[in-house]
Design an enzyme around this catalytic site. Structure first.
Site, PDB file in Angstrom:
ATOM      1  N   ASP A 105       0.842  -1.201   0.000  1.00 52.55           N
ATOM      2  CA  ASP A 105       0.000   0.000   0.000  1.00 52.55           C
ATOM      3  C   ASP A 105       0.877   1.251   0.000  1.00 52.55           C
ATOM      4  O   ASP A 105       2.037   1.214   0.427  1.00 52.55           O
ATOM      5  CB  ASP A 105      -0.886   0.038   1.257  1.00 52.55           C
ATOM      6  CG  ASP A 105      -1.858  -1.131   1.294  1.00 52.55           C
ATOM      7  OD1 ASP A 105      -2.149  -1.686   0.229  1.00 52.55           O
ATOM      8  OD2 ASP A 105      -2.301  -1.475   2.409  1.00 52.55           O
TER       9      ASP A 105
HETATM   10  N1  URA Z   1      -1.252  -5.930   3.921  1.00 54.27           N
HETATM   11  C1  URA Z   1      -1.738  -4.673   3.950  1.00 54.27           C
HETATM   12  O1  URA Z   1      -2.754  -4.422   4.553  1.00 54.27           O
HETATM   13  N2  URA Z   1      -1.064  -3.725   3.293  1.00 54.27           N
HETATM   14  C2  URA Z   1       0.094  -3.941   2.616  1.00 54.27           C
HETATM   15  O2  URA Z   1       0.667  -3.016   2.052  1.00 54.27           O
HETATM   16  C3  URA Z   1       0.589  -5.257   2.602  1.00 54.27           C
HETATM   17  C4  URA Z   1      -0.106  -6.234   3.267  1.00 54.27           C
END
Ligand code: URA
Length: 235
Positions: A105
């Site tokens: 993310d």
């Molecule tokens: N899980 C999440 O919630 N975000 C990420 O970036 C990776 C795994």
């Protein structure tokens, strides 16, 4: 062993374009296995020792990197509003055709693999490979034994999505480690939210047996070798 034109081998390093490679070869700046070669069209095995101005050049077809992804950039080829992780790369790597192996993310930091080897990327991402990814989370609250058991049994998220069994390790108030073998959308954040522990910060610290160095800082970029790739795929 397939042979490639010398200008292609040199351009595959990402350091020069194909036409720059032709020009420097004709100028006598390139050598193969220690012998100057002035013909761009001459073919050599990719494994040959190619040098330019006496410096060894990496002509490998596939390259592999580990980036400590900073917050604020996105794992996409292009984005209208936000910087992409690919834009962070030094100029010479921008020509290698790299892409991210899976995604983190925008606000997640940590270990992100970059490569131009589609087969390798597929093996890492494929749920069949069951590669374990470990995340260090800063959370609102403290995880309980019951949370650990719910993760181990395979959580059901708010929208009914079923997760594979995962490992949750509490590290005292506000901190925990989560190990998952799949990569659903916002998975770790949604899993921790499902047990009432919203994520405040998330950092991926390992993929398989490949770990970020303790001293790693967001933005660090390291080229990986064969042993590192084996570590990624080790269960
Ligand atoms: N899980 C999440 O919630 N975000 C990420 O970036 C990776 C795994």
């Amino acid at each position: 062993m397939t042979a490639e034109r010398l200008d292609k081998l040199i351009a595959d390093s990402g350091l020069w374009t194909r036409s720059e490679a032709r020009t420097l070869i004709r100028a006598g700046r390139a050598a193969v296995d220690g012998v100057t070669v002035r013909e761009p069209e001459r073919k050599f095995p990719r494994e040959s020792a190619v040098s330019v101005d006496g410096e060894r050049v990496n002509c490998s077809k596939y390259r592999y990197f580990m980036l400590d992804k900073p917050a604020g950039c996105v794992c996409a080829n292009e984005d209208r509003n936000l910087p992409t992780v690919l834009e962070l790369l030094p100029e010479e790597y921008k020509r290698l055709g790299l892409f991210t192996v899976g995604r983190l993310d925008r606000d997640t930091t940590g270990l992100l693999l970059l490569t131009n080897d589609g087969d390798f990327a597929h093996r890492v991402i494929s749920p069949k490979s069951e590669v374990e990814k470990c995340y260090a989370a800063v959370i609102d609250g403290e995880t309980t034994l019951e949370d650990v058991e719910r993760f181990a049994a395979g959580l059901t998220l708010g929208d009914g999505t079923r997760c594979l069994p995962a490992k949750l390790e509490g590290l005292g108030p506000g901190k925990c480690l989560v190990r998952v073998r799949e990569g659903k959308y916002h998975q770790v954040k949604r899993m921790l939210a499902a047990v009432g522990k919203p994520v405040l910060e998330l950092r991926r610290i390992s993929i398989g047996e490949l770990k970020l160095k303790e001293a790693s800082q967001p933005g660090c970029l390291v080229e990986l070798d064969k042993n590192d790739l084996l570590a990624v795929l080790t269960q």
